[in-house]
Design a protein around this motif. Structure first.
Motif, PDB file in Angstrom:
ATOM      1  N   VAL A   1      13.540  57.453  37.715  1.00 50.91           N
ATOM      2  CA  VAL A   1      14.514  57.007  38.705  1.00 50.91           C
ATOM      3  C   VAL A   1      15.617  56.270  37.959  1.00 50.91           C
ATOM      4  CG1 VAL A   1      14.954  55.467  40.661  1.00 50.91           C
ATOM      5  CG2 VAL A   1      12.854  56.805  40.590  1.00 50.91           C
TER       6      VAL A   1
ATOM      7  N   ILE B   1      10.217  55.834  46.501  1.00 51.73           N
ATOM      8  CA  ILE B   1       9.929  56.896  45.526  1.00 51.73           C
ATOM      9  C   ILE B   1       8.793  56.472  44.593  1.00 51.73           C
ATOM     10  CG2 ILE B   1      10.842  58.150  43.536  1.00 51.73           C
ATOM     11  CD1 ILE B   1      13.581  58.140  44.950  1.00 51.73           C
TER      12      ILE B   1
ATOM     13  N   ALA C   1      17.405  60.560  41.835  1.00 48.55           N
ATOM     14  CA  ALA C   1      15.978  60.796  42.050  1.00 48.55           C
ATOM     15  C   ALA C   1      15.381  61.615  40.898  1.00 48.55           C
ATOM     16  CB  ALA C   1      15.778  61.515  43.378  1.00 48.55           C
TER      17      ALA C   1
END
Length: 335
Positions: free
Chosen positions: A248, A139, A261
């Motif tokens: 995050v 991510i 997320a």
């Protein structure tokens, strides 16, 4: 392909966890063939509990065995450097429990020896190998949260009465046992970049070891990590990565099974259940570091790209500076 044949050093609680974690992996890939302890009775009892064929009453006996492909060192902190040195001298690949050493001087000596012998060595920073960490890096690297500006992580449990935590002679204190986790997390997110400045504050116990410590790592470009460890209180034990476009969140970040997320969705990565009772939380997650050791040895590597030797040295250096700032000195620092 032949199984990786493990030898386990020390018959304590963390070695128990490692063996139970290995038992969640295919036996054709991982087998424990021997355990060694400073006391033969302890080794034999451990071997009986875990169906290990051989038990030794000294670490040197295990080092001399030719049918061991990798050694897991689960001894107390002060034993990590001398036992790792013994195993590397014998040509044995080593997975050494964290912290790999009491200070960065010891760490440098251990890593220099591994390179000289061309033998694999890895500090067992097990968190780095969890699927949640892989997802977090994915991510962050994708740019989804924008530029990372701040990392926060705290780690604390009420364990100040444990001898290995409170005694200076055992390299006790919160930093080496607990503080390593927030530090390694920040170092991972900032990809091993050296902080421009380190600010440390904390207080000591009556025994002269650190009880609670806060560390601020200041990076270039107005980026920062704020980290806390404590051995007298239960903390939130969460980590956050804040970017210009999102966040995050990792609950139980030292051994996580889920990640929140930037869009608020939760990604879950459940662990396999243990076959025997565990001493610690989520210990079957130690399976992932064992899988990495096997992969690296098979590929002829002497270090893992996920916990490089440089990573370990950086973490040891930050912990050294933090201990110095709060006034904790171990015997190993005087040598």
């Amino acid at each position: 392909m032949a199984p990786t044949r493990w030898g386990i050093v020390s018959a304590g609680r963390i070695s128990n966890e490692f063996k139970i974690a290995l038992d969640t992996l295919p036996q054709e890939e991982h087998q424990v063939v021997a355990v060694a302890a400073r006391n033969l009775d302890s080794a034999q009892e451990f071997a009986k509990t875990h169906d290990i064929p051989r038990a030794y009453g000294s670490y040197a006996e295990l080092a001399a065995q030719e049918d061991i492909d990798a050694v897991y060192i689960g001894a107390i902190h002060t034993q990590h450097a001398p036992v790792t040195t013994m195993m590397l001298q014998a040509g044995k690949p080593v997975l050494c429990e964290k912290p790999m050493s009491v200070n960065s001087r010891e760490a440098r000596q251990m890593l220099t020896l591994a390179k000289e012998k061309n033998v694999f060595f890895m500090e067992a920073i097990w968190s780095r190998f969890f699927p949640v960490y892989l997802k977090a890096r994915e991510i962050i690297d994708s740019g989804e949260i924008g530029e990372v500006k701040l990392v926060t992580a705290c780690f604390g449990f009420p364990k100040a009465d444990e001898p290995r935590m409170k005694e200076r002679s055992q390299a006790g204190g919160s930093l080496l046992d607990l503080g390593l986790y927030p530090v390694q997390f920040a170092c991972m997110v900032f990809k091993g970049e050296e902080p421009e400045d380190i600010t440390v504050s904390g207080h000591l116990t009556e025994e002269g070891v650190d009880e609670t410590v806060s560390i601020i790592l200041k990076y270039s470009g107005n980026r920062m990590a704020t980290l806390v460890c404590c051995m007298s209180s239960l903390l939130a034990n969460e980590a956050y990565v804040y970017g210009t476009n999102g966040t995050v969140k990792i609950p139980s970040f030292w051994s996580p099974q889920e990640l929140v997320a930037p869009d608020g969705s939760t990604h879950k990565f459940p662990l396999p259940p243990p076959g025997k009772p565990l001493n610690y939380f989520n210990s079957t997650g130690m399976r992932f570091e064992a899988m990495e050791v096997r992969r690296c040895i098979q590929e002829g590597l002497i270090e893992s790209p996920l916990v490089t030797h440089a990573n370990s040295l950086q973490i040891a250096g930050i912990l050294d500076q933090a201990r110095k700032e709060v006034g904790v000195v171990f015997d190993q620092d005087k040598e």
